[in-house]
Scaffold this motif. Structure first.
Motif, PDB file in Angstrom:
ATOM      1  N   ILE A   7     -34.975  11.184  12.657  1.00  0.00           N
ATOM      2  CA  ILE A   7     -34.976  10.357  11.434  1.00  0.00           C
ATOM      3  C   ILE A   7     -36.246  10.542  10.611  1.00  0.00           C
ATOM      4  O   ILE A   7     -36.446   9.865   9.618  1.00  0.00           O
ATOM      5  N   GLY A   8     -37.085  11.457  11.016  1.00  0.00           N
ATOM      6  CA  GLY A   8     -38.284  11.713  10.218  1.00  0.00           C
ATOM      7  C   GLY A   8     -39.023  12.934  10.720  1.00  0.00           C
ATOM      8  O   GLY A   8     -39.040  13.223  11.913  1.00  0.00           O
ATOM      9  N   GLN A   9     -39.594  13.667   9.766  1.00  0.00           N
ATOM     10  CA  GLN A   9     -40.378  14.850  10.148  1.00  0.00           C
ATOM     11  C   GLN A   9     -41.707  14.799   9.420  1.00  0.00           C
ATOM     12  O   GLN A   9     -42.034  15.665   8.625  1.00  0.00           O
ATOM     13  N   GLY A  10     -42.469  13.753   9.665  1.00  0.00           N
ATOM     14  CA  GLY A  10     -43.797  13.673   9.061  1.00  0.00           C
ATOM     15  C   GLY A  10     -44.767  14.461   9.915  1.00  0.00           C
ATOM     16  O   GLY A  10     -44.516  15.617  10.254  1.00  0.00           O
ATOM     17  N   GLU A  11     -45.875  13.864  10.276  1.00  0.00           N
ATOM     18  CA  GLU A  11     -46.823  14.531  11.170  1.00  0.00           C
ATOM     19  C   GLU A  11     -46.188  14.764  12.530  1.00  0.00           C
ATOM     20  O   GLU A  11     -46.417  15.769  13.173  1.00  0.00           O
ATOM     21  N   GLN A  12     -45.425  13.760  12.964  1.00  0.00           N
ATOM     22  CA  GLN A  12     -44.716  13.881  14.232  1.00  0.00           C
ATOM     23  C   GLN A  12     -43.227  13.679  13.972  1.00  0.00           C
ATOM     24  O   GLN A  12     -42.858  13.049  12.994  1.00  0.00           O
ATOM     25  N   LYS A  28     -39.777  11.959  14.350  1.00  0.00           N
ATOM     26  CA  LYS A  28     -39.385  10.599  14.693  1.00  0.00           C
ATOM     27  C   LYS A  28     -37.918  10.603  15.106  1.00  0.00           C
ATOM     28  O   LYS A  28     -37.084  11.169  14.396  1.00  0.00           O
TER      29      LYS A  28
END
Lengths: 252, 137
Positions: free
Chosen positions: A107-112, A114
């Protein structure tokens, strides 16, 4: 002064683990919206890539899939061979433990990275994340309804690995895999006497709490030998981490 | 500039940063806002946006707030004697704080991302002073 004190207090309470429920409740709408945005973004990105040259893109995807499958098959074959040899030699030795998997959505591809599974589903820190027998990373933070994954290409990650030739059981070399971002990995600490070459598979050795026999990547280029004790190589990941939507958490 | 006008970009950046955006634009926004208008509200903005970011990212609660607050405090004190919105200064400051942020929160120096962020900060603050500042006064 008040915001400083509040920040310090919140940080302290969070480190003690007293705010898990509070965080779960308040982060829910944010996590929900980030998940929606991430999925829409992935959809749009795929839509655009299909606009360019749909047929060629499809062929490349299919070939990439086949290549991955081959690498996975080869690793499984070599693992089976090695396992057989071990069993022949050491009758009665324990077989590897059965692993269970928990499906999770990215559900997320920021720094890590998610994923949408958290403490509620029994996820704990240190669990491995895989896709098609390929190691993607390790859980570094668990909230009530989501978890954060440190991907193998993160600069913090150091994984003890073994290098095998595709389809062979014997270990060619041992080394340390370092993350470098953008799906690039760096193999270090391989003794000069050990033979590694382009196309060799890089697999977890099972040391330092990493699960064994999981594929990570393939050697792309062995860097020219220097006067140093170790030789190094550039390793390409077998998966594009940014494109992942479904992954699996390994629950031992 | 009305304070509430910045709330929507803050929320949007929080959501984007924790889903698809690899740059810490929220940090740059908070610091640019503090440099352009160093007042007490900057601290509350830094606190709440850091808190929201921690909630959305899953990073330790209060950590981003603390870094944003310390950086805002430094800018606030600096602006009492010098021009904090001077574009080259602000760009270097954002670069250093961004390095500190990556090292503290994620455990590595994200110097490439920090560099991109500082270039964006430079461009934004330069353009702001050259063209936009009058229309917002």
């Amino acid at each position: 002064m008040l915001p400083f004190l509040l920040s310090l207090l919140l940080f302290f309470f969070d480190q003690k683990g007293w705010l898990l429920k509070f965080k779960g409740f308040f982060s829910y709408p944010l996590v929900w919206s980030t998940g929606k945005i991430f999925n829409s973004y992935q959809g749009i990105k795929e839509g655009f890539s299909n606009l360019g040259d749909a047929q060629r893109e499809e062929q490349i995807t299919q070939l990439e899939g086949k290549l991955r499958q081959l690498a996975v098959d080869q690793n499984q074959l070599s693992s089976c061979l090695e396992e057989n040899e071990r069993i022949k030699k050491l009758l009665g030795s324990p077989l590897p433990p059965q692993w269970h998997f928990l499906e999770a959505r990215v559900i997320g591809q920021g720094e890590q990275m998610k994923i949408d599974k958290g403490q509620r589903e029994g996820v704990v820190e240190g669990m491995m994340i895989i896709s098609e027998n390929i190691l993607l990373g390790r859980i570094v933070s668990v909230e009530e309804n989501f978890s954060l994954v440190e991907k193998v290409n993160s600069p913090n990650v150091k994984i003890p690995v073994i290098v095998k030739k595709p389809g062979q059981a014997s270990v060619q070399a041992r080394g340390l895999l370092l993350g470098q971002y953008k799906d690039k990995l760096f193999l270090d600490r391989v003794l000069q006497g050990e033979q590694i070459q382009k196309g060799d598979l890089v697999i977890t050795s099972g040391e330092e709490n990493w699960l064994p026999d999981l594929l990570i990547g393939q050697i792309e280029e062995v860097l020219p030998k220097t006067a140093e004790l170790y030789q190094t190589a550039r390793v390409s990941a077998l998966l594009d981490y940014q494109k992942l939507r479904i992954v699996f958490v390994v629950i031992k | 500039m009305k304070t509430y006008l910045i709330l929507m970009p803050i929320f949007i950046l929080v959501v984007l940063q924790s889903s698809i955006l690899p740059l810490n634009l929220l940090l740059a926004l908070i610091l640019i806002r503090t440099a352009l208008k160093p007042d007490r509200q900057s601290f509350y903005l830094a606190f709440w946006s850091g808190l929201l970011l921690d909630l959305a990212q899953g990073t330790p609660l209060g950590l981003s707030s603390l870094i944003f607050l310390l950086a805002s405090l430094f800018l606030f004190l600096y602006s009492k004697k010098f021009e904090a919105s001077y574009a080259p200064f602000l760009a270097v400051f954002v670069f250093l704080i961004s390095l500190l942020y990556y090292q503290t929160v994620f455990g590595y120096l994200g110097w490439q991302k920090s560099l991109i962020l500082s270039i964006l900060t430079f461009l934004f603050s330069f353009l702001w002073q050259k063209f936009l500042v009058r229309s917002f006064r």
